[in-house]
Design an enzyme around this catalytic site. Sequence first.
Site, PDB file in Angstrom:
ATOM      1  N   ILE A 123     -24.221 -12.174 -40.122  1.00  9.93           N
ATOM      2  CA  ILE A 123     -23.694 -13.503 -39.795  1.00  9.93           C
ATOM      3  C   ILE A 123     -23.740 -13.800 -38.307  1.00  9.93           C
ATOM      4  CG2 ILE A 123     -22.213 -13.912 -41.799  1.00  9.93           C
ATOM      5  CD1 ILE A 123     -19.920 -12.636 -40.175  1.00  9.93           C
ATOM      6  N   THR A 160     -25.493 -10.158 -27.784  1.00 11.95           N
ATOM      7  CA  THR A 160     -26.146  -9.290 -26.822  1.00 11.95           C
ATOM      8  C   THR A 160     -25.855  -7.828 -27.120  1.00 11.95           C
ATOM      9  OG1 THR A 160     -25.441 -11.034 -25.327  1.00 11.95           O
ATOM     10  CG2 THR A 160     -26.554  -9.159 -24.343  1.00 11.95           C
ATOM     11  N   ASP A 216     -15.480 -14.589 -21.305  1.00 13.41           N
ATOM     12  CA  ASP A 216     -16.639 -15.177 -21.992  1.00 13.41           C
ATOM     13  C   ASP A 216     -16.174 -16.229 -23.003  1.00 13.41           C
ATOM     14  OD1 ASP A 216     -19.267 -15.682 -22.500  1.00 13.41           O
ATOM     15  OD2 ASP A 216     -19.572 -13.986 -23.847  1.00 13.41           O
TER      16      ASP A 216
HETATM   17  N1  LIG Z   1     -14.360 -11.961 -37.381  1.00 14.27           N
HETATM   18  C1  LIG Z   1     -15.480 -12.653 -37.578  1.00 14.27           C
HETATM   19  N2  LIG Z   1     -15.648 -13.386 -38.688  1.00 14.27           N
HETATM   20  C2  LIG Z   1     -16.766 -14.090 -38.887  1.00 14.27           C
HETATM   21  N3  LIG Z   1     -17.791 -14.154 -38.014  1.00 14.27           N
HETATM   22  C3  LIG Z   1     -17.706 -13.445 -36.887  1.00 14.27           C
HETATM   23  C4  LIG Z   1     -16.557 -12.645 -36.598  1.00 14.27           C
HETATM   24  N4  LIG Z   1     -16.742 -12.073 -35.384  1.00 14.27           N
HETATM   25  C5  LIG Z   1     -17.938 -12.487 -34.946  1.00 14.27           C
HETATM   26  N5  LIG Z   1     -18.543 -13.307 -35.826  1.00 14.27           N
HETATM   27  C6  LIG Z   1     -19.846 -13.985 -35.685  1.00 14.27           C
HETATM   28  O1  LIG Z   1     -20.739 -13.161 -34.966  1.00 14.27           O
HETATM   29  C7  LIG Z   1     -21.147 -13.800 -33.746  1.00 14.27           C
HETATM   30  C8  LIG Z   1     -21.313 -12.743 -32.669  1.00 14.27           C
HETATM   31  O2  LIG Z   1     -20.097 -12.037 -32.520  1.00 14.27           O
HETATM   32  P1  LIG Z   1     -19.576 -11.556 -31.077  1.00 14.27           P
HETATM   33  O3  LIG Z   1     -19.550 -12.765 -30.181  1.00 14.27           O
HETATM   34  O4  LIG Z   1     -18.295 -10.830 -31.243  1.00 14.27           O
HETATM   35  O5  LIG Z   1     -20.743 -10.564 -30.668  1.00 14.27           O
HETATM   36  P2  LIG Z   1     -21.474 -10.350 -29.259  1.00 14.27           P
HETATM   37  O6  LIG Z   1     -22.538  -9.339 -29.477  1.00 14.27           O
HETATM   38  O7  LIG Z   1     -20.504 -10.028 -28.203  1.00 14.27           O
HETATM   39  O8  LIG Z   1     -22.074 -11.803 -29.039  1.00 14.27           O
HETATM   40  P3  LIG Z   1     -22.475 -12.573 -27.682  1.00 14.27           P
HETATM   41  O9  LIG Z   1     -23.436 -11.734 -26.950  1.00 14.27           O
HETATM   42  O10 LIG Z   1     -23.075 -13.861 -28.234  1.00 14.27           O
HETATM   43  O11 LIG Z   1     -21.219 -12.851 -26.923  1.00 14.27           O
HETATM   44  C9  LIG Z   1     -20.079 -14.860 -33.467  1.00 14.27           C
HETATM   45  O12 LIG Z   1     -20.567 -15.967 -32.743  1.00 14.27           O
HETATM   46  C10 LIG Z   1     -19.658 -15.272 -34.880  1.00 14.27           C
HETATM   47  O13 LIG Z   1     -20.503 -16.277 -35.388  1.00 14.27           O
END
Ligand SMILES: Nc1ncnc2c1ncn2[C@@H]1O[C@H](COP(=O)(O)OP(=O)(O)OP(=O)(O)O)[C@@H](O)[C@H]1O
Length: 517
Positions: free
Chosen positions: A72, A76, A190
């Site tokens: 979903i 990064t 962020d």
């Molecule tokens: N608890 C959750 N329930 C549903 N979807 C989620 C959840 N946590 C994250 N996501 C989905 O996954 C995506 C990426 O999650 P997250 O931002 O935590 O990861 P990241 O690797 O740090 O991303 P980024 O580099 O974009 O900041 C979110 O934009 C969201 O759509």
Amino acid sequence: MGCPISKRSAAAASAPSEKLHHQPPSERTRIPPALSPSDASTWPTWLLSVAGDSLLGWNPRQADSFRKVAKIGSGTYSNVYKAWDVEAGRMVAMKKVRFDVVEPESVRFMAREITVLRRLDHPNVVRLEGIAISRVSSALYLVFEYMEHDLTGLAAAPGVRFTEPQVKCYMKQLLSGLEHCHSRGVLHRDIKCSNLLLDNEGILKIADFGLASTFDPDHKARMTSHVVTLWYRAPELLLGATNYGVGIDLWSVGCILAELLMGKPVFPGRTEVEQLHMIFKFCGSPSEKYWKNSKLRHATIIRPKQNYTRCVRETFKELSHSSLSLIDSLLALDPADRGTATTALNHQFFTTEPYACDPSSLPQYPPSKEMDAKLREEARRQISVSRKGNSEASRRSSVRKCNSRAVPAPEANAELQVNLERMRLMMTHINMTSKSEKFPPPHQDGAVGVPSNGLMSFAGSDTSFASYSGRGLIASKEEPRTEEHGLRRLLEIKRNRRVHGTKRKELVALGSVKHNS
Ligand SMILES: Nc1ncnc2c1ncn2[C@@H]1O[C@H](COP(=O)(O)OP(=O)(O)OP(=O)(O)O)[C@@H](O)[C@H]1O
């Protein structure tokens, strides 16, 4: 007529401001029942050594007690899956974090996310429910409550345009969650729409604490300025500030408020210099006093020649007086003038009509995530390109359209992604032992079998992510150096030289420096 959730948050906010960062996590965190599985084994020693305190009272879950339903999100540093918790019989989100067990820095960053999440306990902050480990690899999954939407996906969904009461409802929840983070000594670093998750009851939760950091307002420590997604990054960070506070999160909130009300991002810069230029054009050139007091690292090279007058009120003249007034204070150039999450919550924006609607009165949307918005955007672009014979004109019009509506922002460190890619190539080139394994291309979370029931098992198929270390460059200035950083540092220096060269070209284009200076 305010949001019930906000009333709960306001109650939490009226509690004396806690400085919980001085207490051990075990004393300040409630242990969710989901974290007491009967088949618990022990934590890997490498994890205990970096996050021992944060794991106190918790038992690890086994990755194979979850079933992948769908991917979903991909960021990064992680891939996120919707998964079925077989033991608890409910849906969860599992964030598979990229790190490398033999790279202490990458492990420390991963541990920091866990530590920060365990400090927090608020209805508007996503709750870490557990940590799952794999029997067959060092893969690690952060298990969260499942949320149906994120604000980027929702804002970009066809036909969705928020009303002022709806925007107030989201903003109230965002500020309540942020107030909690700040009161517990956590800077998010962020804040952006894709990190604001929403459930079907209209509840908003701040997510993604991958770049978050603990801070003590009384003893400001040096922190990296390479944080926050470019479009939401405060001017002081763009100018190289290393001694900042809650103001950086409040700037991002101001950008989001304006974006939700206007239906498009306010500062969609492509580079740091362009970003700063957009900000100054909009917020006015900083005063002499600002430049003098700020002592910011990049101030002398980035200072624009032109003098701009602040035009926030003219640009947003169709907005209500109270919306404009809150945007105006959150988008103050001087972080001290932005106030705090608490002062924003007490702003007339929330106390004048039309009031925030109740979260439960928000429309029910079909599931929408940033990833869906990206896919829709890509499909639309492809169709437009093939219709118009892939001409340059069609490409330009597509970019223009893309900018005219809420669209997913580039990643917090989009600039660094290119460099990471380059670094991977260089690593392979200089033939470091098995480095190609350690730096697989981002998001290639392969080897996931799809059984006939449509569910994918986490068992034995999750080795790819555990071997990536992408977080190092982001906050490297905060972290003590290790020997392994030698090469990385070298590459970073090369990168900085290149970036500096690029910046210079942009500055010349913007008239900030002379061609021959
Ligand atoms: N608890 C959750 N329930 C549903 N979807 C989620 C959840 N946590 C994250 N996501 C989905 O996954 C995506 C990426 O999650 P997250 O931002 O935590 O990861 P990241 O690797 O740090 O991303 P980024 O580099 O974009 O900041 C979110 O934009 C969201 O759509």
